[in-house]
Motif scaffolding. Structure first.
Motif, short mmCIF file in Angstrom:
data_model
loop_
_atom_site.label_atom_id
_atom_site.label_comp_id
_atom_site.label_asym_id
_atom_site.label_seq_id
_atom_site.Cartn_x
_atom_site.Cartn_y
_atom_site.Cartn_z
N VAL A 183 -29.73 24.16 10.13
CA VAL A 183 -30.75 23.22 9.61
C VAL A 183 -30.50 21.95 9.80
O VAL A 183 -29.30 21.41 9.52
N TRP A 223 -33.93 25.04 12.14
CA TRP A 223 -34.75 24.58 11.50
C TRP A 223 -34.70 23.21 10.83
O TRP A 223 -33.75 22.62 10.74
N ASN A 224 -35.79 22.63 10.84
CA ASN A 224 -35.92 21.25 10.11
C ASN A 224 -35.73 21.15 8.76
O ASN A 224 -36.24 22.15 7.91
N SER A 225 -34.94 20.38 7.79
CA SER A 225 -34.88 20.28 6.70
C SER A 225 -36.22 19.43 6.00
O SER A 225 -36.78 18.64 6.65
N VAL A 259 -31.53 23.83 2.50
CA VAL A 259 -32.22 25.10 2.83
C VAL A 259 -32.25 26.12 1.55
O VAL A 259 -31.19 26.21 1.08
N ALA A 270 -35.87 23.21 4.59
CA ALA A 270 -35.97 24.78 5.34
C ALA A 270 -35.92 25.75 4.42
O ALA A 270 -35.49 25.72 3.28
N SER A 289 -26.35 18.30 8.95
CA SER A 289 -26.50 19.57 9.35
C SER A 289 -25.92 20.60 8.54
O SER A 289 -25.02 20.40 7.88
#
Length: 256
Positions: free
Chosen positions: A163, A82-84, A254, A86, A133
């Motif tokens: 993330v 997932w990209n932040s 996230v 998220a 990440s």
């Protein structure tokens, strides 16, 4: 996957993923006897669930407790990348451990011949970008982090989701001075400096590439590697907002 011991572990992990119920680690505590069997189980689960296309895994995790320890590696399923910023939404987790890490992205493809003689300096030249990440640690085994080490390795080294914060150009740093902070819900902030287990996130890249290129495989340009926690494993709960910040690099967050 002709080894019946590997097959039994693969079937247990697949059932756990399909039913959202952890498998009983105690029933398999002595099933695997080598890292190679654990890696074969990783491959068996990935093949059964058709995680990767012809280019192979595009996201990996790799790390170890120290430079003297044996490093471990795992390819990561794309559904949990997932990209932040998220949101986990309805993503099912049995546990929510939080690791703050630095991810690296390769600027070119690497084959087995290139990886064979690579050192940390050569690996650094292959990296084009880095990002903060957050790895959400999860387990398909009862006991979670207390499950036997080879079972954890077979289970993607207890991976749940990854993330990724915004990418910035790669440049070597004095990692001993690197400060990171992690915020989890209403918990006190956790701050660390220079606490990467390998001293430098790039140090383990050559060994990871040698693992990832086994059997004549090529690691594609753009492949992402997250390189191990700076804060151990922190506990989070459903509903927590989690944010990791690395001074001078960026942040990722996230909503669990």
């Amino acid at each position: 996957m002709s080894d019946p011991r590997v097959t039994s572990v693969v079937h247990a992990l697949l059932r756990a993923r399909q039913t959202y119920h952890q498998a009983e680690a105690g029933e398999f505590s002595e099933t695997l006897s080598s890292a190679e069997q654990a890696y074969a189980a990783q491959d068996g689960v990935a093949q059964a669930l058709q995680w990767f296309g012809p280019e192979g895994p595009m996201h990996w995790k790799s790390g170890g407790a120290s430079r003297q320890a044996t490093l471990t590696h795992a390819p990561l399923p794309p559904a949990g990348i997932w990209n932040s910023p998220a949101s986990a939404g309805g993503f099912a987790f049995a546990m929510r451990g939080i690791e703050a890490e630095i991810a690296l992205r390769l600027g070119q493809s690497v084959n087995a011949e290139q990886a064979a003689t690579l050192d940390a300096s050569g690996a650094s030249a292959l990296i084009e970008a880095m990002a903060v990440s957050i790895e959400v640690v999860d387990s398909r085994w009862s006991g979670g982090m207390a499950a036997p080490a080879l079972l954890r390795l077979a289970d993607l080294q207890t991976h749940g989701a990854l993330v990724l914060g915004p990418w910035v150009p790669w440049a070597p740093r004095d990692w001993s001075q690197q400060v990171c902070r992690v915020y989890i819900g209403e918990q006190p902030v956790v701050q660390r400096q220079g606490t990467h287990a390998l001293g430098d996130p790039v140090w383990g890249v050559p060994e990871w590439l040698r693992h990832a290129t086994r059997g004549g495989r090529t690691v594609a340009a753009g492949t992402v590697l997250t390189t191990g926690t700076w804060v151990g494993v922190l506990n989070a709960s459903a509903g927590d907002l989690v944010r990791a910040e690395f001074d001078g690099i960026g942040a990722a967050q996230v909503q669990l």
